[in-house]
Design a protein around this motif. Sequence first.
Motif, PDB file in Angstrom:
ATOM      1  N   MET A 149       0.835  -1.202   0.000  1.00  0.00           N
ATOM      2  CA  MET A 149       0.000   0.000   0.000  1.00  0.00           C
ATOM      3  C   MET A 149       0.871   1.254   0.000  1.00  0.00           C
ATOM      4  SD  MET A 149      -3.133  -0.809   2.605  1.00  0.00           S
ATOM      5  CE  MET A 149      -4.321  -2.112   2.229  1.00  0.00           C
ATOM      6  N   LEU A 172      -6.993   2.361   5.374  1.00  0.00           N
ATOM      7  CA  LEU A 172      -6.175   1.206   5.019  1.00  0.00           C
ATOM      8  C   LEU A 172      -6.934  -0.105   5.134  1.00  0.00           C
ATOM      9  CD1 LEU A 172      -2.751   2.174   6.638  1.00  0.00           C
ATOM     10  CD2 LEU A 172      -3.528   2.492   4.288  1.00  0.00           C
ATOM     11  N   LEU A 175      -9.215  -1.018   2.246  1.00  0.00           N
ATOM     12  CA  LEU A 175      -8.438  -1.392   1.070  1.00  0.00           C
ATOM     13  C   LEU A 175      -7.816  -2.778   1.218  1.00  0.00           C
ATOM     14  CD1 LEU A 175      -6.648   2.001   0.352  1.00  0.00           C
ATOM     15  CD2 LEU A 175      -8.518   0.982  -0.951  1.00  0.00           C
ATOM     16  N   ALA A 176      -7.667  -3.223   2.462  1.00  0.00           N
ATOM     17  CA  ALA A 176      -7.052  -4.527   2.723  1.00  0.00           C
ATOM     18  C   ALA A 176      -8.060  -5.667   2.731  1.00  0.00           C
ATOM     19  CB  ALA A 176      -6.313  -4.494   4.064  1.00  0.00           C
ATOM     20  N   GLY A 259      -2.468  -5.092  -5.021  1.00  0.00           N
ATOM     21  CA  GLY A 259      -2.410  -4.236  -3.847  1.00  0.00           C
ATOM     22  C   GLY A 259      -3.422  -3.120  -3.960  1.00  0.00           C
ATOM     23  N   SER A 260      -3.274  -2.080  -3.114  1.00  0.00           N
ATOM     24  CA  SER A 260      -4.263  -1.008  -3.111  1.00  0.00           C
ATOM     25  C   SER A 260      -4.166  -0.125  -4.338  1.00  0.00           C
ATOM     26  CB  SER A 260      -4.071  -0.164  -1.853  1.00  0.00           C
ATOM     27  OG  SER A 260      -2.807   0.462  -1.888  1.00  0.00           O
TER      28      SER A 260
END
Length: 262
Positions: A149, A172, A175-176, A259-260
């Motif tokens: 990220m 966060l 997004l995870a 990933g993000s």
Amino acid sequence: MAIIAFFCLAPFYWMLVSSLKAPAAIFDNRLVPKDPSWVNYAAVFGDENNFGLALRNSLVVAGTATVVSLLIGVMASYALARLRFRFKNVVLGLFLATSMFPGVAILSPLFQLFADLGWINTYQAMVVPDISFTLPLGVWILTGFFVAMPWELEEAARIDGCTPIQAFRKVLLPLAVPGVFTTAILVFISAWNEFMIASAMTQTPDAQPVTVAIAKFTGDSQFDQPFGTQMAAGVVVTVPLVILVLLFQRRIISGLTSGSAK
């Protein structure tokens, strides 16, 4: 790929076929049952096997281990990925090292410890070891996801007035989600399939999970091996995991490959 898929799916197909055969036809080696029968499934859920209770035990143990592993794993992964402190790599290495211990090496000490605590035939005697085995897996997967990220996401949240905890929770963590889903499914499957420790820690049918219950199925007599019943129980235990993976396969692939930044 076709050869690999056949190699992986052939045992499951044979298990399904065998579960649909009557006891007298279990060794006829037919690829398709001549007269499909549900007698093995009826035997699985018979009162003498307590299979419904075993399913509940496995669901409680695997579900609890998954939830606790995720709660600890998400916070530990964030700290290892985003914070700077001494010996960070050593801590990450220790997480990996704990997963390298073979279960048989710690089985006797665990049994003695749990016997002293009065935990034999309890859920915690299975949940605690499952967490110790699944937590390193979750930490390693989630740490890699948090590392991918961009720092700018967290910095932007801090500029907008978020505290570090708010930035983690509101920016966060959403997004995870793909990584969390991936970790949850892998951890759940690992805890669901655990046999050795559960077999040692449960000595009564009321406390046994499905893996132990299947191994202790008995036939109509001491000379009868209930292959068909065991195959039917294996299908019942495996199908929910297959459905779970199929339902969330997109999230699993996304969590393992992106990933993000996406």
